[in-house]
Design a protein around this motif. Structure first.
Motif, PDB file in Angstrom:
ATOM      1  N   ASP A  36       0.848  -1.192   0.000  1.00 45.88           N
ATOM      2  CA  ASP A  36       0.000   0.000   0.000  1.00 45.88           C
ATOM      3  C   ASP A  36       0.883   1.241   0.000  1.00 45.88           C
ATOM      4  OD1 ASP A  36      -2.486  -1.350   0.259  1.00 45.88           O
ATOM      5  OD2 ASP A  36      -2.123  -1.597   2.399  1.00 45.88           O
ATOM      6  N   GLY A  37       0.364   2.296  -0.568  1.00 48.91           N
ATOM      7  CA  GLY A  37       1.046   3.578  -0.484  1.00 48.91           C
ATOM      8  C   GLY A  37       1.994   3.871  -1.631  1.00 48.91           C
ATOM      9  N   ALA A  38       1.956   3.094  -2.696  1.00 50.51           N
ATOM     10  CA  ALA A  38       2.851   3.347  -3.827  1.00 50.51           C
ATOM     11  C   ALA A  38       2.252   4.416  -4.726  1.00 50.51           C
ATOM     12  CB  ALA A  38       3.063   2.064  -4.622  1.00 50.51           C
ATOM     13  N   ASN A  39       3.119   5.240  -5.295  1.00 48.03           N
ATOM     14  CA  ASN A  39       2.634   6.237  -6.249  1.00 48.03           C
ATOM     15  C   ASN A  39       2.601   5.627  -7.653  1.00 48.03           C
ATOM     16  OD1 ASN A  39       5.269   6.349  -7.301  1.00 48.03           O
ATOM     17  ND2 ASN A  39       5.812   8.062  -5.979  1.00 48.03           N
ATOM     18  N   ASP A  40       2.027   6.336  -8.591  1.00 43.78           N
ATOM     19  CA  ASP A  40       1.859   5.817  -9.952  1.00 43.78           C
ATOM     20  C   ASP A  40       3.185   5.463 -10.610  1.00 43.78           C
ATOM     21  OD1 ASP A  40      -0.882   6.008  -9.829  1.00 43.78           O
ATOM     22  OD2 ASP A  40      -0.966   7.965 -10.814  1.00 43.78           O
ATOM     23  N   SER A  41       4.217   6.272 -10.387  1.00 47.65           N
ATOM     24  CA  SER A  41       5.502   5.997 -11.044  1.00 47.65           C
ATOM     25  C   SER A  41       6.142   4.716 -10.509  1.00 47.65           C
ATOM     26  CB  SER A  41       6.457   7.181 -10.910  1.00 47.65           C
ATOM     27  OG  SER A  41       6.792   7.409  -9.562  1.00 47.65           O
ATOM     28  N   LEU A  42       6.017   4.458  -9.209  1.00 45.82           N
ATOM     29  CA  LEU A  42       6.561   3.220  -8.647  1.00 45.82           C
ATOM     30  C   LEU A  42       5.799   2.010  -9.168  1.00 45.82           C
ATOM     31  CD1 LEU A  42       8.454   1.665  -6.778  1.00 45.82           C
ATOM     32  CD2 LEU A  42       6.869   2.115  -4.911  1.00 45.82           C
ATOM     33  N   ILE A  43       4.489   2.103  -9.232  1.00 43.91           N
ATOM     34  CA  ILE A  43       3.683   1.007  -9.743  1.00 43.91           C
ATOM     35  C   ILE A  43       4.043   0.716 -11.198  1.00 43.91           C
ATOM     36  CG2 ILE A  43       1.331   0.319 -10.389  1.00 43.91           C
ATOM     37  CD1 ILE A  43       0.406   1.819  -7.842  1.00 43.91           C
ATOM     38  N   GLN A  44       4.205   1.767 -11.996  1.00 44.08           N
ATOM     39  CA  GLN A  44       4.560   1.581 -13.405  1.00 44.08           C
ATOM     40  C   GLN A  44       5.944   0.959 -13.539  1.00 44.08           C
ATOM     41  OE1 GLN A  44       2.508   2.020 -16.133  1.00 44.08           O
ATOM     42  NE2 GLN A  44       4.159   0.809 -16.998  1.00 44.08           N
ATOM     43  N   ARG A  45       6.886   1.381 -12.710  1.00 40.29           N
ATOM     44  CA  ARG A  45       8.248   0.820 -12.754  1.00 40.29           C
ATOM     45  C   ARG A  45       8.224  -0.664 -12.402  1.00 40.29           C
ATOM     46  NH1 ARG A  45      12.799   0.240 -15.035  1.00 40.29           N
ATOM     47  NH2 ARG A  45      14.565   0.020 -13.667  1.00 40.29           N
ATOM     48  N   LEU A  46       7.480  -1.035 -11.368  1.00 40.89           N
ATOM     49  CA  LEU A  46       7.375  -2.448 -10.990  1.00 40.89           C
ATOM     50  C   LEU A  46       6.718  -3.264 -12.104  1.00 40.89           C
ATOM     51  CD1 LEU A  46       6.321  -2.141  -7.248  1.00 40.89           C
ATOM     52  CD2 LEU A  46       8.521  -2.942  -8.133  1.00 40.89           C
ATOM     53  N   ALA A  47       5.696  -2.715 -12.740  1.00 42.60           N
ATOM     54  CA  ALA A  47       5.037  -3.409 -13.849  1.00 42.60           C
ATOM     55  C   ALA A  47       5.987  -3.573 -15.025  1.00 42.60           C
ATOM     56  CB  ALA A  47       3.784  -2.660 -14.272  1.00 42.60           C
TER      57      ALA A  47
END
Length: 64
Positions: A36-47
């Motif tokens: 929880d608490g991830a921003n959009d850029s972190l989520i996109q990087r992980l994806a």
């Protein structure tokens, strides 16, 4: 949900909250975590990293 070795979970937990799955029903769920608490850029990087790993055809192709 994410499936990472413990070292990877420790790295991610420096940036977001990582929780175990409540009442896992499979072995895979027991080894996964929810964050929880991830921003959009972190989520996109992980994806992007996930997709690169899943689509790799030979060892020299991963460029992160």
């Amino acid at each position: 949900m994410i499936l990472l070795p413990n070292a990877g979970l420790k790295q991610i937990s420096n940036h977001v909250q990582v929780h175990n799955i409540m009442r896992p029903t499979t072995v895979y769920e027991r080894e996964c975590a929810i964050f929880d608490g991830a921003n959009d850029s972190l989520i996109q990087r992980l994806a992007d990293v996930r997709n690169a790993v899943l689509m790799i055809e030979d060892e020299g192709e991963l460029d992160i």
